[in-house]
Design a protein around this motif. Structure first.
Motif, PDB file in Angstrom:
ATOM      1  N   ASP A  18      56.500  45.533  40.124  1.00  0.00           N
ATOM      2  CA  ASP A  18      57.285  46.060  38.915  1.00  0.00           C
ATOM      3  C   ASP A  18      56.894  44.981  37.702  1.00  0.00           C
ATOM      4  OD1 ASP A  18      58.903  47.711  40.416  1.00  0.00           O
ATOM      5  OD2 ASP A  18      60.338  46.012  41.050  1.00  0.00           O
ATOM      6  N   LYS A  19      55.986  44.125  38.149  1.00  0.00           N
ATOM      7  CA  LYS A  19      55.515  43.061  37.114  1.00  0.00           C
ATOM      8  C   LYS A  19      54.401  43.576  35.973  1.00  0.00           C
ATOM      9  CE  LYS A  19      54.529  38.356  36.553  1.00  0.00           C
ATOM     10  NZ  LYS A  19      53.947  37.186  37.456  1.00  0.00           N
ATOM     11  N   GLU A  20      54.548  43.727  34.905  1.00  0.00           N
ATOM     12  CA  GLU A  20      53.493  44.149  33.726  1.00  0.00           C
ATOM     13  C   GLU A  20      52.592  42.890  33.551  1.00  0.00           C
ATOM     14  OE1 GLU A  20      54.085  45.499  29.644  1.00  0.00           O
ATOM     15  OE2 GLU A  20      52.940  46.831  30.217  1.00  0.00           O
ATOM     16  N   ILE A  21      51.317  42.934  33.933  1.00  0.00           N
ATOM     17  CA  ILE A  21      50.381  41.952  33.779  1.00  0.00           C
ATOM     18  C   ILE A  21      49.493  42.170  32.708  1.00  0.00           C
ATOM     19  CG2 ILE A  21      48.801  40.360  34.973  1.00  0.00           C
ATOM     20  CD1 ILE A  21      51.147  40.356  36.689  1.00  0.00           C
ATOM     21  N   ILE A  22      48.795  43.326  32.220  1.00  0.00           N
ATOM     22  CA  ILE A  22      48.116  43.497  31.249  1.00  0.00           C
ATOM     23  C   ILE A  22      49.059  44.322  30.359  1.00  0.00           C
ATOM     24  CG2 ILE A  22      46.027  44.521  30.719  1.00  0.00           C
ATOM     25  CD1 ILE A  22      45.389  42.349  32.505  1.00  0.00           C
ATOM     26  N   ASN A  41      45.991  29.673  33.115  1.00  0.00           N
ATOM     27  CA  ASN A  41      46.150  30.052  34.393  1.00  0.00           C
ATOM     28  C   ASN A  41      47.422  31.392  34.388  1.00  0.00           C
ATOM     29  OD1 ASN A  41      46.211  26.849  35.227  1.00  0.00           O
ATOM     30  ND2 ASN A  41      44.474  28.311  35.889  1.00  0.00           N
ATOM     31  N   GLY A  42      46.975  32.320  35.021  1.00  0.00           N
ATOM     32  CA  GLY A  42      48.109  33.375  35.127  1.00  0.00           C
ATOM     33  C   GLY A  42      48.413  34.270  33.935  1.00  0.00           C
ATOM     34  N   THR A  43      47.319  34.209  33.217  1.00  0.00           N
ATOM     35  CA  THR A  43      47.302  35.097  32.032  1.00  0.00           C
ATOM     36  C   THR A  43      46.793  36.642  32.144  1.00  0.00           C
ATOM     37  OG1 THR A  43      47.154  34.737  29.620  1.00  0.00           O
ATOM     38  CG2 THR A  43      44.933  34.750  30.791  1.00  0.00           C
ATOM     39  N   GLY A  44      45.943  36.777  33.400  1.00  0.00           N
ATOM     40  CA  GLY A  44      45.913  38.186  33.863  1.00  0.00           C
ATOM     41  C   GLY A  44      44.250  38.256  33.817  1.00  0.00           C
ATOM     42  N   LYS A  45      43.516  37.303  33.834  1.00  0.00           N
ATOM     43  CA  LYS A  45      41.855  37.467  33.578  1.00  0.00           C
ATOM     44  C   LYS A  45      41.471  38.098  35.100  1.00  0.00           C
ATOM     45  CE  LYS A  45      41.294  32.971  32.883  1.00  0.00           C
ATOM     46  NZ  LYS A  45      42.930  32.706  33.202  1.00  0.00           N
ATOM     47  N   SER A  46      41.871  37.461  36.018  1.00  0.00           N
ATOM     48  CA  SER A  46      41.086  37.994  37.246  1.00  0.00           C
ATOM     49  C   SER A  46      41.792  39.428  37.392  1.00  0.00           C
ATOM     50  CB  SER A  46      41.632  37.111  38.586  1.00  0.00           C
ATOM     51  OG  SER A  46      41.243  35.819  38.362  1.00  0.00           O
ATOM     52  N   THR A  47      43.046  39.705  37.160  1.00  0.00           N
ATOM     53  CA  THR A  47      43.584  41.074  37.372  1.00  0.00           C
ATOM     54  C   THR A  47      42.968  41.932  36.667  1.00  0.00           C
ATOM     55  OG1 THR A  47      45.901  40.184  37.434  1.00  0.00           O
ATOM     56  CG2 THR A  47      45.963  42.239  37.011  1.00  0.00           C
ATOM     57  N   PHE A  89      33.280  37.613  42.954  1.00  0.00           N
ATOM     58  CA  PHE A  89      34.573  37.339  43.241  1.00  0.00           C
ATOM     59  C   PHE A  89      34.774  35.832  43.234  1.00  0.00           C
ATOM     60  CE2 PHE A  89      33.633  40.938  45.717  1.00  0.00           C
ATOM     61  CZ  PHE A  89      34.762  41.903  45.396  1.00  0.00           C
ATOM     62  N   GLN A  90      36.253  35.629  42.718  1.00  0.00           N
ATOM     63  CA  GLN A  90      36.779  34.257  42.439  1.00  0.00           C
ATOM     64  C   GLN A  90      36.457  33.688  43.825  1.00  0.00           C
ATOM     65  OE1 GLN A  90      40.247  34.225  40.431  1.00  0.00           O
ATOM     66  NE2 GLN A  90      40.288  31.849  40.251  1.00  0.00           N
ATOM     67  N   TYR A  91      36.800  34.273  45.061  1.00  0.00           N
ATOM     68  CA  TYR A  91      36.868  33.891  46.144  1.00  0.00           C
ATOM     69  C   TYR A  91      35.909  34.856  47.363  1.00  0.00           C
ATOM     70  CZ  TYR A  91      40.866  31.329  44.263  1.00  0.00           C
ATOM     71  OH  TYR A  91      41.502  30.698  43.737  1.00  0.00           O
TER      72      TYR A  91
HETATM   73  N1  ATP Z   1      49.097  40.596  44.125  1.00  0.00           N
HETATM   74  C1  ATP Z   1      49.950  39.907  43.245  1.00  0.00           C
HETATM   75  N2  ATP Z   1      51.187  40.082  43.456  1.00  0.00           N
HETATM   76  C2  ATP Z   1      52.284  39.766  42.464  1.00  0.00           C
HETATM   77  N3  ATP Z   1      51.931  39.020  41.617  1.00  0.00           N
HETATM   78  C3  ATP Z   1      50.405  38.939  41.077  1.00  0.00           C
HETATM   79  C4  ATP Z   1      49.532  39.324  42.326  1.00  0.00           C
HETATM   80  N4  ATP Z   1      48.167  39.126  41.755  1.00  0.00           N
HETATM   81  C5  ATP Z   1      48.461  38.444  40.655  1.00  0.00           C
HETATM   82  N5  ATP Z   1      49.861  38.161  40.109  1.00  0.00           N
HETATM   83  C6  ATP Z   1      50.550  37.948  39.117  1.00  0.00           C
HETATM   84  O1  ATP Z   1      49.842  37.986  37.734  1.00  0.00           O
HETATM   85  C7  ATP Z   1      49.556  37.089  37.139  1.00  0.00           C
HETATM   86  C8  ATP Z   1      48.075  37.233  36.491  1.00  0.00           C
HETATM   87  O2  ATP Z   1      47.239  36.680  37.442  1.00  0.00           O
HETATM   88  P1  ATP Z   1      45.649  36.370  37.596  1.00  0.00           P
HETATM   89  O3  ATP Z   1      45.334  36.067  38.793  1.00  0.00           O
HETATM   90  O4  ATP Z   1      45.058  37.629  36.909  1.00  0.00           O
HETATM   91  O5  ATP Z   1      45.639  35.263  36.435  1.00  0.00           O
HETATM   92  P2  ATP Z   1      44.403  34.469  35.933  1.00  0.00           P
HETATM   93  O6  ATP Z   1      44.500  34.495  34.338  1.00  0.00           O
HETATM   94  O7  ATP Z   1      43.224  35.126  36.564  1.00  0.00           O
HETATM   95  O8  ATP Z   1      44.704  32.911  36.208  1.00  0.00           O
HETATM   96  P3  ATP Z   1      43.500  31.411  36.674  1.00  0.00           P
HETATM   97  O9  ATP Z   1      43.208  31.260  35.488  1.00  0.00           O
HETATM   98  O10 ATP Z   1      44.648  30.743  37.371  1.00  0.00           O
HETATM   99  O11 ATP Z   1      42.802  32.287  37.476  1.00  0.00           O
HETATM  100  C9  ATP Z   1      50.252  35.968  37.595  1.00  0.00           C
HETATM  101  O12 ATP Z   1      51.409  35.691  37.064  1.00  0.00           O
HETATM  102  C10 ATP Z   1      49.992  36.326  39.101  1.00  0.00           C
HETATM  103  O13 ATP Z   1      50.891  35.384  39.762  1.00  0.00           O
END
Ligand code: ATP
Ligand code: MG
Length: 252
Positions: A18-22, A41-47, A89-91
């Motif tokens: 339910d969580k909008e990330i982008i 951190n957590g801004t959505g880059k990996s997403t 991949f990051q991991y």
């Molecule tokens: N599978 C998931 N389920 C729920 N929330 C998620 C999931 N993957 C990511 N998120 C949330 O989405 C948001 C963005 O995460 P993301 O990993 O894209 O951040 P990031 O910018 O890559 O951070 P970092 O710099 O720490 O790598 C975070 O709030 C994270 O908790």
């Protein structure tokens, strides 16, 4: 006249559960460009990287992603890879029981099949393997080991760059390639990227550290904040960020 973009992301909105990330992200990448994306951190880059690569679990609710002018939203991750999108991949995953050579040969043959070509001949494959190994300073001892199994962090990252060199993607997305790398590994990874960059391909480098960008000089630097790109500039923007921090920079 400017060329057509390799990648065009238009008003992308995406959620996990339910969580909008982008939240309305726009990004255009032309052939020959290296883009850096920075952000807290957590801004959505990996997403964002996972969504471009087509990983499961993300729902695009608005907008589009075009790769060479074609929407990729309905393509599987495999198809996107075959089209020429590479995600480091990051991991990175470990694949016990599969040697690096066999893994790479299978990947290259899949790519060739997609292009309507026969499997690569073993001699030709080994020649290419050696060339790319030298290009990215990949130690020879890794060849007969299972993919990423027991690799150190630096070896995994180097391996990722090696895989990229072998597959020769049109668009490579590298997520935090500098995390945990010692300075020599960092330099050789950057050297690999610099040797592979050319006028036909493009790179998106996601990183927290300005330091990596001393080695891989980006054409364009973006700052991502709360699911959007909020600032775009040249490499000076990364330096300004290092000096001021996100809060000051994003709000200025
Ligand atoms: N599978 C998931 N389920 C729920 N929330 C998620 C999931 N993957 C990511 N998120 C949330 O989405 C948001 C963005 O995460 P993301 O990993 O894209 O951040 P990031 O910018 O890559 O951070 P970092 O710099 O720490 O790598 C975070 O709030 C994270 O908790
Ligand atoms: Mg991340």
């Amino acid at each position: 006249m400017k060329m057509n973009p390799i990648l065009e992301i238009k008003n992308l909105h995406a959620k996990i559960g339910d969580k909008e990330i982008i939240k309305g992200l726009n990004l255009t990448v032309y052939p020959g460009e290296v883009h850096a994306i920075m952000g807290p951190n957590g801004t959505g880059k990996s997403t964002l990287a996972y969504i471009i690569a087509g990983k499961d679990g993300y729902e695009v609710t608005q907008g589009d992603i075009l790769f060479n002018g074609k929407s990729i939203l309905d393509m599987s991750p495999e198809e996107r890879a075959l089209e020429g999108i590479f995600l480091g991949f990051q991991y990175p995953v470990e694949i016990p029981g599969v040697s690096m050579t066999n893994f790479m040969k299978a990947a290259i043959d899949a790519q060739r099949k997609y292009q309507g070509l026969d499997p690569v001949k073993p001699g030709e494959f080994l020649k290419m393997y050696r060339e790319k190994q030298a290009l990215v300073n990949m130690p020879d001892k890794i060849k007969n080991r299972s993919v990423n199994e027991g690799f150190s962090g630096g070896e995994k990252k180097r391996n990722e760059i090696f895989q990229m060199a072998m597959l020769n993607p049109k668009l490579a997305i590298l997520d935090e390639t500098d995390s945990g790398l010692d300075i020599d590994a960092l330099r050789s990874v950057a050297e690999g990227v610099n040797k592979l960059r050319n006028k036909d391909n493009a790179f998106i480098i996601i990183t927290h550290y300005q330091r990596l960008l001393d080695y891989i000089v980006p054409d364009i630097v973006h700052i991502m904040y709360d699911g959007k790109i909020v600032k775009t500039g040249d490499k000076e923007l990364a330096k300004e960020l290092e000096a001021k921090g996100y809060d000051t920079l994003v709000k200025s």
